[in-house]
Scaffold this active site. Structure first.
Site, PDB file in Angstrom:
ATOM      1  N   SER A  49       0.804  -1.220   0.000  1.00  0.00           N
ATOM      2  CA  SER A  49       0.000   0.000   0.000  1.00  0.00           C
ATOM      3  C   SER A  49       0.837   1.271   0.000  1.00  0.00           C
ATOM      4  O   SER A  49       0.338   2.340  -0.334  1.00  0.00           O
ATOM      5  CB  SER A  49      -0.954   0.023   1.200  1.00  0.00           C
ATOM      6  N   LYS A 110       0.941   4.594   6.854  1.00  0.00           N
ATOM      7  CA  LYS A 110       0.409   5.388   5.745  1.00  0.00           C
ATOM      8  C   LYS A 110       1.031   6.783   5.808  1.00  0.00           C
ATOM      9  O   LYS A 110       1.770   7.120   6.736  1.00  0.00           O
ATOM     10  CB  LYS A 110      -1.118   5.527   5.847  1.00  0.00           C
TER      11      LYS A 110
END
Length: 271
Positions: A49, A110
């Site tokens: 990701s 993230k």
């Protein structure tokens, strides 16, 4: 008589050595727990990701003091810290590790995109922050070798000098602060167009750099599908340096393979 006396003393001596060993081990555990909770903690990358910045098989250190401390700073999220102490907001663009909503049990990594009060929207793959499009420049394709710990779908497969690779369209985004980072775009997906988000107080908006393959704040908090807004108390620390990276070809029981599997060029890279 001497042998009998020595034999009689042995159990007491062994008990003393056992106590010393247990005391040493307990102190060691406490020191390691304090170090991991408040100074630095290791983290490994399990998913794609955060491509292109982070690859599966990367190992990095996270500094624990940047955003303050909460129960999520502690091993097993022990509820020993009420709320959050020494709290500080991250900066937009930080790469941060946090406990992912809604379960608050799994560590995610993230990029911080939005702070409390910010408005965020995606339009045709363009990030709009506080009503202003974040500059997005097309750069050279991102290429990653296909290895045991990384594969890709057929539409992105290619070859480089006969070696199988994945090739993705790559762009550079630049924040108003001047900080920049690279992101990937795999084509038109539902994640490329969103409603307008307003980040509530004491929360942040997190997104993966691999924009079309990231369960992040663009999606409602459902385990494995999205995380929604992330409470600032869930922030565990900031990624600071890469200390190891492997392509997955190593056998942990064959130490000499660790060297051939290491991606040496990635070790030591900062954020």
């Amino acid at each position: 008589m001497t042998d009998v006396a020595s034999t009689a003393k042995m159990p007491t001596s062994l008990r003393g050595e056992t106590r010393e060993t247990l005391s040493f081990l307990l102190k060691l555990v406490i020191i390691v727990a304090i170090f991991r909770s408040f100074i630095f903690s290791p983290f490994n990358i399990p998913s794609e990701s955060m491509l292109p910045r982070l690859l599966v098989g990367d190992y990095l250190f996270v500094s624990k003091w940047n955003y303050g401390f909460s129960r999520y700073s502690l091993p097993f999220s022990l509820p020993l810290i009420p709320g959050q102490i020494f709290a500080r907001l991250p900066e937009r663009g930080d790469v941060a590790v946090f406990k992912a909503p809604p379960g608050n049990g799994e560590d995610y990594i993230k990029r911080v995109i939005g702070l409390p009060g910010d408005t965020i929207q995606m339009r045709r793959g363009q990030l709009i922050l506080n009503g202003v499009p974040v500059p997005k420049q097309r750069i050279a394709d991102f290429i990653v070798p296909i290895t045991p710990n990384y594969t890709c779908s057929a539409e992105f497969q290619d070859s480089d000098d006969g070696k199988p690779i994945c090739r993705y369209a790559q762009f550079r985004e630049t924040m108003a602060s001047g900080g920049s980072y690279n992101v990937l775009d795999r084509g038109d997906t539902p994640a490329d167009n969103t409603s307008l988000f307003i980040v509530p107080a004491d929360h942040v908006f997190m997104m993966g750099d691999n924009r079309d393959d990231s369960a992040d704040s663009r999606f409602p908090p459902v385990v494995g599908q999205g995380i929604g807004f992330v409470p600032t108390r869930n922030l565990e620390g900031k990624a600071v340096v890469m200390f190891f990276s492997t392509n997955g070809t190593a056998n942990w029981f064959l130490p000499w393979t660790w060297f051939s599997a290491a991606r040496w060029g990635r070790i030591g890279g900062g954020f």
